[in-house]
Design a protein around this motif. Structure first.
Motif, PDB file in Angstrom:
ATOM      1  N   GLY A   1      32.338   8.146   1.422  1.00 29.75           N
ATOM      2  CA  GLY A   1      31.835   6.804   1.158  1.00 29.75           C
ATOM      3  C   GLY A   1      31.148   6.816  -0.185  1.00 29.75           C
ATOM      4  N   PRO A   2      30.603   5.681  -0.596  1.00 26.23           N
ATOM      5  CA  PRO A   2      29.923   5.660  -1.891  1.00 26.23           C
ATOM      6  C   PRO A   2      28.724   6.615  -1.876  1.00 26.23           C
ATOM      7  N   GLY A   3      28.845   7.741  -2.542  1.00 25.04           N
ATOM      8  CA  GLY A   3      27.719   8.672  -2.631  1.00 25.04           C
ATOM      9  C   GLY A   3      27.804   9.878  -1.730  1.00 25.04           C
ATOM     10  N   THR A   4      28.796   9.992  -0.846  1.00 27.14           N
ATOM     11  CA  THR A   4      28.942  11.259  -0.133  1.00 27.14           C
ATOM     12  C   THR A   4      29.379  12.292  -1.166  1.00 27.14           C
ATOM     13  N   ASN A   5      28.907  13.520  -1.033  1.00 25.27           N
ATOM     14  CA  ASN A   5      29.313  14.493  -2.046  1.00 25.27           C
ATOM     15  C   ASN A   5      29.514  15.906  -1.524  1.00 25.27           C
ATOM     16  N   CYS A   6      29.551  16.089  -0.220  1.00 28.73           N
ATOM     17  CA  CYS A   6      29.799  17.432   0.297  1.00 28.73           C
ATOM     18  C   CYS A   6      31.123  17.489   1.044  1.00 28.73           C
TER      19      CYS A   6
ATOM     20  N   PHE B   1      24.375  11.189  -0.988  1.00 26.19           N
ATOM     21  CA  PHE B   1      23.361  10.147  -1.181  1.00 26.19           C
ATOM     22  C   PHE B   1      24.076   8.818  -1.004  1.00 26.19           C
TER      23      PHE B   1
ATOM     24  N   TYR C   1      25.138   5.239  -0.832  1.00 33.64           N
ATOM     25  CA  TYR C   1      24.532   4.064  -1.479  1.00 33.64           C
ATOM     26  C   TYR C   1      23.251   4.459  -2.216  1.00 33.64           C
ATOM     27  N   GLY C   2      23.287   5.652  -2.780  1.00 36.43           N
ATOM     28  CA  GLY C   2      22.159   6.108  -3.586  1.00 36.43           C
ATOM     29  C   GLY C   2      20.926   6.450  -2.772  1.00 36.43           C
ATOM     30  N   ASP C   3      21.038   6.407  -1.442  1.00 33.08           N
ATOM     31  CA  ASP C   3      19.859   6.526  -0.582  1.00 33.08           C
ATOM     32  C   ASP C   3      18.832   5.450  -0.917  1.00 33.08           C
ATOM     33  N   ASP C   4      19.316   4.362  -1.496  1.00 34.82           N
ATOM     34  CA  ASP C   4      18.419   3.243  -1.817  1.00 34.82           C
ATOM     35  C   ASP C   4      17.788   2.718  -0.525  1.00 34.82           C
TER      36      ASP C   4
ATOM     37  N   LYS D   1      20.170   4.860   5.139  1.00 35.43           N
ATOM     38  CA  LYS D   1      19.921   3.609   5.849  1.00 35.43           C
ATOM     39  C   LYS D   1      21.086   2.609   5.750  1.00 35.43           C
ATOM     40  N   VAL D   2      21.600   2.438   4.558  1.00 30.62           N
ATOM     41  CA  VAL D   2      22.621   1.400   4.364  1.00 30.62           C
ATOM     42  C   VAL D   2      23.926   1.794   5.052  1.00 30.62           C
TER      43      VAL D   2
ATOM     44  N   LEU E   1      16.507  -3.350   7.905  1.00 29.61           N
ATOM     45  CA  LEU E   1      16.955  -2.790   6.626  1.00 29.61           C
ATOM     46  C   LEU E   1      15.815  -2.226   5.775  1.00 29.61           C
TER      47      LEU E   1
ATOM     48  N   ILE F   1      19.140  -0.631  -7.289  1.00 24.63           N
ATOM     49  CA  ILE F   1      18.845  -0.926  -5.883  1.00 24.63           C
ATOM     50  C   ILE F   1      19.239  -2.357  -5.527  1.00 24.63           C
TER      51      ILE F   1
ATOM     52  N   THR G   1      22.664  -2.554  -4.102  1.00 24.40           N
ATOM     53  CA  THR G   1      22.729  -1.963  -2.760  1.00 24.40           C
ATOM     54  C   THR G   1      22.178  -2.932  -1.717  1.00 24.40           C
TER      55      THR G   1
ATOM     56  N   ALA H   1      23.961  -4.505   1.541  1.00 23.73           N
ATOM     57  CA  ALA H   1      23.407  -4.290   2.877  1.00 23.73           C
ATOM     58  C   ALA H   1      23.101  -5.627   3.567  1.00 23.73           C
TER      59      ALA H   1
ATOM     60  N   ARG I   1      22.733  13.016  -7.111  1.00 23.50           N
ATOM     61  CA  ARG I   1      23.506  11.941  -6.486  1.00 23.50           C
ATOM     62  C   ARG I   1      24.997  12.069  -6.769  1.00 23.50           C
TER      63      ARG I   1
ATOM     64  N   GLY J   1      26.423  14.821  -6.873  1.00 25.18           N
ATOM     65  CA  GLY J   1      26.910  15.985  -6.145  1.00 25.18           C
ATOM     66  C   GLY J   1      27.437  17.075  -7.063  1.00 25.18           C
TER      67      GLY J   1
ATOM     68  N   ILE K   1      25.732   6.168  -8.351  1.00 25.31           N
ATOM     69  CA  ILE K   1      26.722   5.947  -7.290  1.00 25.31           C
ATOM     70  C   ILE K   1      27.961   5.239  -7.856  1.00 25.31           C
TER      71      ILE K   1
ATOM     72  N   LYS L   1      29.854   8.009  -9.379  1.00 20.76           N
ATOM     73  CA  LYS L   1      30.482   8.853  -8.347  1.00 20.76           C
ATOM     74  C   LYS L   1      31.750   8.186  -7.816  1.00 20.76           C
ATOM     75  N   LYS L   2      31.672   6.887  -7.599  1.00 21.41           N
ATOM     76  CA  LYS L   2      32.851   6.159  -7.111  1.00 21.41           C
ATOM     77  C   LYS L   2      33.975   6.183  -8.145  1.00 21.41           C
TER      78      LYS L   2
ATOM     79  N   VAL M   1      25.119  22.391  -3.977  1.00 18.15           N
ATOM     80  CA  VAL M   1      26.188  21.448  -3.616  1.00 18.15           C
ATOM     81  C   VAL M   1      27.532  21.923  -4.195  1.00 18.15           C
TER      82      VAL M   1
END
Lengths: 255, 946
Positions: free
Chosen positions: A11-16, A58, A60-63, A68-69, B59, B99, B102, B106, B355, B357, B441, B444-445, B619
Motif C-alpha cells: 500500500g502507500p508506504g509499505t516498505n518491507c 509507514f 500513508y506516512g503514519d500521518d 491509523k489510516v 480518526l 498530512i 492524508t 481518510a 518512510r 524504506g 509517500i 514511494k508510490k 530495512v
C-alpha cells in the motif's frame, strides 16, 4: 503438493514487502504481493490465500498516528473479507506497521473488532529506535507462529512501538512476546525494551493463535549474516526469525 | 471552520514534550518543568456534531491514549494557569503539509465529504515561570522557523484562495536582463546576439530557461572553465582531471559514467549498481528539516532516473555543521543555531529515508565553526537495476512527455506572491519564499509504480526533476530531438502560478518520462491503479527546438543548439600558495591518556550512535555489516556491506572519506587522503580494490577568488593522480560552489570540503570482517608506515594548532599494501581490522578495544616509521594514511606474514588482552597510557548522548 499461498499487502508506504516475501519463500510458501487497491477492487480475492501479511512500513506516512489510516481503510473497505478469512481459519501476520494496523483496526487482540482496547504509542525515548532486542516467547500462548520457539533475537525499527492497554491488562494468553535482557531476565530497562511497553509486550495474538502481530522484524533475521555479531560470534545458517515463517507455512498446509 | 485539538490524556507521558523540555534546558531556561504537545486540525467545512464526533473518535484521536476537543474557536480549554503558557504554531501559506492530503483521503474513507480545506498546527503547553523574553526565545529558537511557520494568535475565518493567474505574455528588455537573471557579461552578449538574430525580445520563460540551463548548478561552468594557474592553462578542469582518469582507466565494468543522473557499474554480470551523492546545503541552512528531507528525496530520484531506472537500496549521509556548543551570542544574524540545524537535518533525512524504506547505512558528521552559516548536507543513494537498463534511453519524435508524481507549486521559487500567511486575514497578497516539506509517500508510490512500468518496457527514457525543475529536465531530455510542452497541462498544487513559475518550479517527487504513444494507455493504467498522478504535458519533435505553450500561446521558442551549446566558456584565474601555520611548541606529555580521552570526545571523533539509531538501517533485510558493530552493537564500523540480491553471496561495500582540516594545509593532500580513507574502509571490512568506483562531491567557497579556485584545481589534480594509481575510476560527481556568508562585512567561507564516496563489489560477503577485537591473546599488527604527519590532526587541534606536515599518500606503496591485506582477509587470516584515521593509532586501538569489550597492550617502539620520530605522542596520534590495525590469531601469524611480507611495512605491536584496560608503552619501554576501556568508551559516547 500445492504450495501454501501467502498474500503480502502492499500500500502507500509499505516498505518491507520484498524481504517478507523472501522469508515466506524460504519457508516454502508461494507468495503474491498485492496493492490494497487490487484487494478493494476484488482483483485479488483474499479468499484465495491461506496466509495474509501486513508488513512493515509507514502506511500513508503514519500521518495522524502510525497505521491509523490504513487501519480504517481495511476495516471499512475490507472488513467483511478479513472477517470471513479469519472465520475460514486463515492466518494473519502483522509486522511492525502491520501490528499497529491490526490493533487500530480492532482485529487484535480479538473480540468483535468494534472497540480498540489497546494501542501502540510513541516510544518513551521519543525517538525512532533501530536496534536488536532479545525476546521471550510466552509458553502458554496459543500462537501458531511461535510454536516451539523459546527465545528470539530480532531487530526493531519504529517510533511508535509502545503497547498501551489503557487500564485493562491483556489476558496472559494473548501475550506472545516480551522484551528481555540478553540473559533472559524479565524486567528489562531501556534499551532492552526499546519502547517502554506495558508488561514489556512486543507481540500479541488473538484467542485462536492464528492472528499474530509483533513490533520486531522476524523477516530481517532469516539468515546468519543478518545477526549484528556474526563476525565475532560465528555465523549460523538460519536466523532466529525463520521459524516464525516455517511455523506459519507448516500450519497453513493443514488448512 | 472547525478546530480540533488532540492531546495525550493527562497520565500519559508526553515523549515529544519531554524532548522539548531538554531542549529548553539546553537554552539555559531551567524553570520549565513540563511541556505538552497538542495536535491541532482546522477543517474548513460544514460538519454536524455527529460527523465531528466520528472524525475525532475514529480518526484524529487514539481512543486509548488521547482526548480531543472541537469547536470553532481557539484556546477552548481555559486551563492556562499563571505559570502555563501556550504557543500555537502553524505553517505559512505556500508550505505544503503532506498530512493534509492524508486526512482528506481518510475523511473520504469515513464517508465525510465536502471539506474545502484542512490545515494542521501544533500547540505547545509549557509549564514554568517564564517572562516574555524567555517565551520569545523558546518560540524563536526551538518552535518556529519563520521561513515556514508562524505563531497563531487569532481565530481564522477561512482559508483564503490564492489570487488567480491571468495570462500575459511577458517580454524582457535585454538591457534589464543582467540584474534580473544574474547573467555574466559574456553570457548576456551571447544572448543578445542570439535574439538580435531572431529579431525579437526574449520572453521571461526563455530567459528563465537560459538562466537555469546555464547555471552553475546545471552546467558546472567552473569545472568546465578555462583556468589559468601560473604558467599553466587548463581548458576544462573536470575533463582534464576527474573524467580523464576514468577515460584512461577504461574499466570494462564501468557501464555508464558522467553521462546520466548517476554513475553505473556492473555488479554480477546480470545486475548493475548505480550510485550518486548530492548536496542540499542552502535549503538545509534555512529550513533544516525540509531542506534535508528533500535532499534525500532528490538524490533517491537520481538512480531512479538513471538508465531506465534503478531501485534504491541504500542511502548515505554526510553532514558538516558548526559545533553544537557554538555560543548563541556569536551566531550571525538570521542564522539558525548549529544544534538546531543538526537536529532538524537528522530528523529530515531520517523521516524521509525511513518512510521510503531505504536503509541509511553509511555516513559521517563533521564539525567546524566555519560551517555556521553554510552547513553541508550530502545525501547519497545506491540503486540496483538489471544490466540491460543501465544506459540512458532515447526517445523518438512523437513520444509523449509525461510528468509523474507530485504536483507543481511554487517550491524553490523565491519572492513569490501568496495568499496571506495568516489564517485570519483575507487574501492579502504577501511576498515570501516557498519551502517544501517533502512528501516521501508520494515518492514511494512513484518508485513502486515506475519500476513496474520499466519492467514492462512502457517508456523509452526517464529522468528526474531536480534543480531547475521542468526547465532543466525537459530541456535536457529534448536536446537531441526537440520538444513541445503545454504548460497549462501540468497539474498544480494551487492556482495562481504563471507559466514561467510552472516551468522553473522545483517541486519535489516528480519524474519525467518519454513514452511511445502505443504504450501510453498501459502506462497510465499502472499509475492510476496505485493512485499516482501522471499527466501528458507535451511531445518530442524532430525540429531541435524547445517550444513552450500556455493556453495555446507560444511563450518560449529556443533552438536546442543555442540552449545547450551557446554558453560561452568561462575564463578564470587561479592561484595557490601553500599557507604557513605555526608548528607545535609543546613537549610530549608523560601521560597520553588525557589526550586520548579528549580526542575520543571531540565532536568529530565521538560516537554518532544517536544519529544512526534513528535511521532504519535494517530495512530491506540486506545488510551484512552494519554501521554499528562489536560486542554491544555500538562500535564504529568502517564501511557498510549489503547483499543487494537476497539469495546471492555477492556484496556491495559503501564507504566515504572526508577531511577538510587537511585542506587548510594543502587541498591536494586533502583530496588524496579522502580517497585513501574511502579505500581503507573498503579494505578494512574485507573488500579489495579490483572493482571500486568513486564519486566526488566538492563543496567550496567563492571560486571567483583565485586562491579558492586554486585550491579546487589542486584537489581535482589529486583526484586524477590517485584514481590512476589505485585504478579506481570516478563515475559521477557534483559540486556546490559559493558557500560563503557575509556577516557585518566579514565573509565566512567554508573550509574546502571534498567528500569521496566509494562503492565496491565484494565476491563473498561471508568474508566480511568487523573492527572489534575478538579474542584475548590475539596479536595486534600495524600494517603501513607511520610518518611525522601531525598537520591537520585531531591531536594538534587540541592545542589549537594546525601545523604543516599534512598526511601524504604514497599511492603505489599503498595500493600494493591494500592488495596484500585484502588477500590475507580473503584467506580468513584477519580477525579484526580497523583503519587509522582521525586520532591515528591511539583512536583506532581504543575503538577496537572498547568495541570488542577487551583490553590491549601496545608498544609504540615497534611501530614502523618512515622517518625518525622521537615523540610518543606523535607516533600515537599521527594521521599518516594507508595504515591499518589488524588482529591476527597466533595460529595464523605465520601465514599472515607470508602473505603480507613482500614490500609491506608491518609489525606486531602488541596483543589483545582480557584485562579491559588499554596499556600503551612508549619508545623507551615505559608506560605512556593506561586507561580502562569503559572510560575510553564513555568519553567517546558522552558528547552526543542527546
Amino acid at each position: 503438493m500445492t504450495k501454501v499461498r501467502t498474500l503480502i499487502l502492499r500500500g502507500p508506504g509499505t516498505n518491507c514487502d520484498a524481504e517478507t516475501a523472501f522469508a515466506f519463500q524460504r519457508a516454502g510458501a508461494d507468495v503474491t504481493s498485492a496493492h490494497i487497491n487490487q484487494l478493494i477492487r476484488r482483483e485479488v480475492p483474499l479468499s484465495d490465500y491461506q496466509i495474509f501479511v501486513i508488513t512493515g512500513g509507514f502506511t500513508y506516512g503514519d500521518d495522524i498516528s502510525a497505521g491509523k489510516v490504513l487501519a480504517n481503510e481495511l476495516k471499512l473497505k475490507l472488513g467483511q473479507d478479513i472477517r470471513s478469512f479469519i472465520d475460514r481459519g486463515g492466518l494473519i501476520l502483522g509486522i511492525c506497521n502491520g501490528f499497529q494496523v491490526l490493533v487500530k483496526a480492532g482485529f487484535l487482540p480479538g473480540g468483535d473488532g468494534r472497540e480498540q482496547p489497546i494501542t501502540l504509542s510513541t516510544n518513551d525515548s521519543g525517538r525512532f529506535e533501530c536496534r536488536w532486542v532479545y525476546l521471550k516467547v510466552n509458553e502458554s500462548s496459543p500462537c501458531i507462529f511461535t510454536e516451539g520457539i523459546d527465545r528470539m533475537y530480532l531487530p526493531v525499527a519504529n517510533g511508535e512501538g509502545k503497547v498501551v492497554t489503557g487500564g485493562k491488562a491483556l489476558p496472559d494468553s494473548s501475550i506472545v512476546l516480551t522484551y528481555s535482557d540478553q540473559y533472559g531476565n524479565n524486567d528489562p530497562g531501556y534499551p532492552d525494551d526499546p519502547s517502554g511497553s506495558e508488561g514489556h509486550i512486543a507481540g500479541i495474538c488473538d484467542a485462536s493463535g492464528r492472528i499474530f502481530a509483533l513490533m520486531p522484524h522476524p523477516e530481517r533475521h532469516i539468515r546468519g549474516t543478518q545477526h549484528p555479531r556474526w563476525t565475532r560470534e560465528g555465523v549460523g545458517k538460519d536466523g532466529d526469525g525463520l521459524p516464525v515463517f516455517l511455523n506459519a507455512v507448516k500450519w497453513a498446509k493443514g488448512i | 471552520m472547525h478546530r480540533v485539538e488532540v492531546r495525550l490524556k493527562k497520565h500519559q507521558p508526553d515523549a515529544r514534550g519531554l524532548g522539548l523540555v531538554k531542549d529548553i534546558h539546553d537554552l539555559g531556561i531551567t524553570s520549565v518543568s513540563y511541556v505538552r504537545v497538542a495536535d491541532i486540525y482546522w477543517l474548513d467545512a460544514e460538519l454536524t456534531r455527529d460527523q465531528l464526533e466520528l472524525i475525532c473518535s475514529r480518526l484524529l484521536a487514539d481512543p486509548v491514549t488521547q482526548e480531543y476537543w472541537y469547536g470553532e474557536s481557539l484556546h477552548l480549554e481555559g486551563e492556562i494557569g499563571p505559570n502555563q503558557h501556550s504557543i500555537e504554531v502553524a505553517y505559512n501559506a505556500g508550505v505544503t503539509d503532506p498530512i493534509e492530503a492524508t486526512i482528506r483521503k481518510a475523511l473520504n474513507d469515513l464517508g465525510v465529504t465536502g471539506v474545502r480545506a484542512i490545515k494542521t498546527a501544533r500547540r505547545y503547553l509549557i509549564d514554568g515561570r517564564l517572562d516574555i523574553s524567555q517565551l520569545e526565545a523558546i518560540s524563536s529558537k526551538l518552535l518556529v522557523n519563520p521561513i515556514i511557520q508562524h505563531t497563531v494568535s487569532d481565530e481564522p475565518s477561512g482559508f483564503p484562495e490564492n489570487p488567480r493567474y491571468r495570462f500575459v505574455r511577458k517580454e524582457i528588455e535585454l538591457n534589464q536582463a543582467v540584474q534580473q537573471f544574474g547573467f555574466s557579461d559574456d553570457e548576456l552578449k551571447a544572448i543578445t546576439a542570439y535574439f538580435l538574430k531572431q529579431g525579437r525580445n526574449p520572453t521571461d520563460a526563455e530567459m528563465e530557461t537560459l538562466a537555469q540551463t546555464w547555471s552553475e548548478h546545471c552546467v558546472h561552468k567552473t569545472f568546465k572553465a578555462r583556468i589559468r594557474l601560473g604558467e599553466k592553462t587548463i581548458d576544462n578542469l573536470i575533463k582534464n582531471t576527474i573524467i580523464k582518469a576514468t577515460r584512461e582507466l577504461e574499466k570494462p565494468w564501468c557501464l555508464s559514467v558522467f553521462a546520466d543522473n548517476a554513475g553505473v557499474i556492473d555488479f554480477d554480470g546480470r545486475q548493475a549498481l548505480c550510485f550518486k551523492v548530492e548536496t542540499h546545503n542552502h535549503p538545509s541552512a534555512i529550513e533544516p528539516y525540509g531542506g534535508a528531507a528533500t535532499g534525500i528525496g532528490g538524490v533517491v530520484r537520481d538512480p531512479l532516473g538513471t538508465g531506465l531506472g534503478a531501485r534504491p537500496i541504500l542511502n548515505t549521509d554526510v553532514f558538516c555543521f558548526a559545533p553544537p556548543d557554538f555560543p548563541y551570542e556569536k551566531l550571525p544574524q538570521g542564522v539558525l543555531h548549529p544544534r538546531r540545524i543538526f537536529k532538524g537535518v537528522r530528523a529530515g533525512v531520517a523521516d524521509y529515508g525511513n518512510r521510503l524504506g531505504i536503509p541509511t547505512l553509511n555516513g559521517a558528521v563533521l564539525f567546524d565553526e566555519r560551517y555556521v552559516a553554510n552547513p553541508l548536507v550530502y545525501c547519497g543513494t545506491l540503486g540496483i537495476m538489471p544490466r540491460e537498463y543501465s544506459n540512458r534511453g532515447q526517445q523518438q519524435p512523437g513520444d509523449l512527455v509525461v510528468v509523474v508524481g507530485g504536483r507543481t507549486g511554487r517550491d524553490g521559487i523565491h519572492g513569490v506572491t501568496f495568499a496571506s500567511e495568516q489564517l485570519t486575514q483575507e487574501s492579502s497578497a504577501t511576498s515570501l519564499s516557498a519551502v517544501q516539506i517533502g512528501n516521501p509517500i508520494v515518492e514511494k508510490k512513484v518508485i513502486d509504480t515506475l519500476l513496474q512500468a520499466r519492467d514492462r518496457h512502457l517508456y523509452s527514457r526517464i529522468t528526474d526533476c531536480g534543480g531547475g525543475g521542468l526547465s532543466s529536465a525537459i530541456g535536457e531530455m529534448g536536446a537531441d530531438t526537440g520538444v513541445k510542452v503545454y504548460l497549462d497541462k501540468v497539474p498544480l498544487k494551487y492556482a495562481g502560478l504563471s507559466y514561467s513559475e510552472i516551468w522553473i518550479s522545483e517541486s519535489q517527487e516528480r519524474m519525467l518520462l518519454a513514452v511511445p504513444p502505443e504504450c501510453i494507455e498501459e502506462l497510465m493504467a499502472i499509475f492510476a491503479s496505485e493512485d499516482v498522478e501522471a499527466v501528458i504535458i507535451g511531445e518530442f519533435t524532430d525540429d531541435h527546438r524547445l517550444q513552450l505553450f500556455y493556453q495555446g500561446n507560444l511563450v518560449c521558442d529556443l533552438e536546442m543548439e543555442f540552449l545547450h551549446q551557446g554558453i560561452p566558456q568561462v575564463e578564470r584565474v587561479a592561484d595557490w600558495q601553500q599557507p604557513s601555520h605555526a608548528e607545535p611548541d609543546f613537549d610530549c606529555p608523560q601521560d597520553l591518556g588525557e589526550a586520548l580521552l579528549k580526542i575520543l570526545g571531540t565532536w568529530n571523533v565521538c560516537s554518532k550512535e544517536w544519529v544512526i539509531r534513528q535511521y532504519d538501517h535494517e530495512v530491506q533485510g540486506a545488510n551484512v555489516l552494519k554501521p554499528l558493530v562489536g560486542k554491544d552493537n555500538n562500535g564504529p564500523g568502517d564501511a557498510a556491506i549489503i547483499r543487494p540480491i537476497l539469495d546471492s553471496d555477492k556484496g556491495a561495500i559503501v564507504s566515504c572519506g572526508i577531511n577538510p582540516r587537511y585542506g587548510e594545509i594543502d587541498p591536494y593532500w586533502m583530496a588524496a587522503s579522502a580517497i585513501d580513507e574511502a579505500l581503507r574502509q573498503i579494505i578494512s571490512v574485507g573488500g579489495n580494490l579490483s572493482r571500486v568506483a568513486l564519486l566526488d562531491n566538492f563543496c567550496w567557497g567563492n571560486v571567483q577568488q583565485p586562491d579558492i579556485l586554486g585550491a579546487l584545481v589542486r584537489a581535482a589534480q589529486a583526484c586524477y593522480d590517485m584514481a590512476i594509481v589505485y585504478e579506481t575510476p570516478f563515475i559521477s560527481g557534483k559540486d556546490s560552489l559559493y558557500n560563503e556568508f557575509e556577516d557585518e562585512g566579514k565573509v565566512i567561507s567554508i573550509p574546502h570540503t571534498l567528500l569521496i564516496s566509494a562503492i565496491s563489489v565484494m565476491d563473498d560477503v561471508n568474508r566480511a570482517v568487523s573492527m572489534d577485537f575478538k579474542k584475548p591473546g590475539n596479536l595486534i599488527y600495524i600494517v603501513g608506515t607511520t610518518w611525522n604527519e601531525m598537520g591537520g590532526s585531531e591531536y594538534l587541534r587540541l592545542y589549537h594548532l594546525t601545523g604543516n606536515s599534512v598526511p601524504r599518500v604514497r599511492p603505489h606503496q599503498a595500493k600494493w599494501l591494500m592488495e596484500r591485506l585484502a588477500t590475507a582477509t580473503a584467506k580468513g587470516l584477519v580477525r579484526a581490522c580497523h583503519d587509522c584515521s582521525e586520532g591515528g593509532i591511539g583512536v583506532a586501538v581504543a575503538e577496537m578495544a572498547f568495541a570488542g569489550g577487551l583490553g590491549a597492550l601496545v608498544h609504540l617502539k615497534h611501530v614502523p616509521l618512515g622517518e625518525p620520530v622521537d615523540r610518543d605522542d606523535f607516533i600515537l596520534f599521527s594521521e599518516s594514511n594507508s595504515r591499518f590495525l589488524v588482529e591476527v590469531a597466533p595460529e595464523d601469524e605465520e601465514q599472515f606474514i607470508e602473505v603480507m611480507k613482500e614490500g609491506v611495512n608491518l609489525a606486531s605491536i602488541g596483543q589483545v588482552s582480557d584485562s579491559e584496560t588499554l596499556e600503551i608503552y612508549g619508545l623507551d619501554g615505559k608506560p605512556v597510557l593506561e586507561q580502562k576501556i569503559s572510560e575510553l568508551k564513555e568519553a567517546w559516547q558522552k558528547p552526543i548522548r542527546w
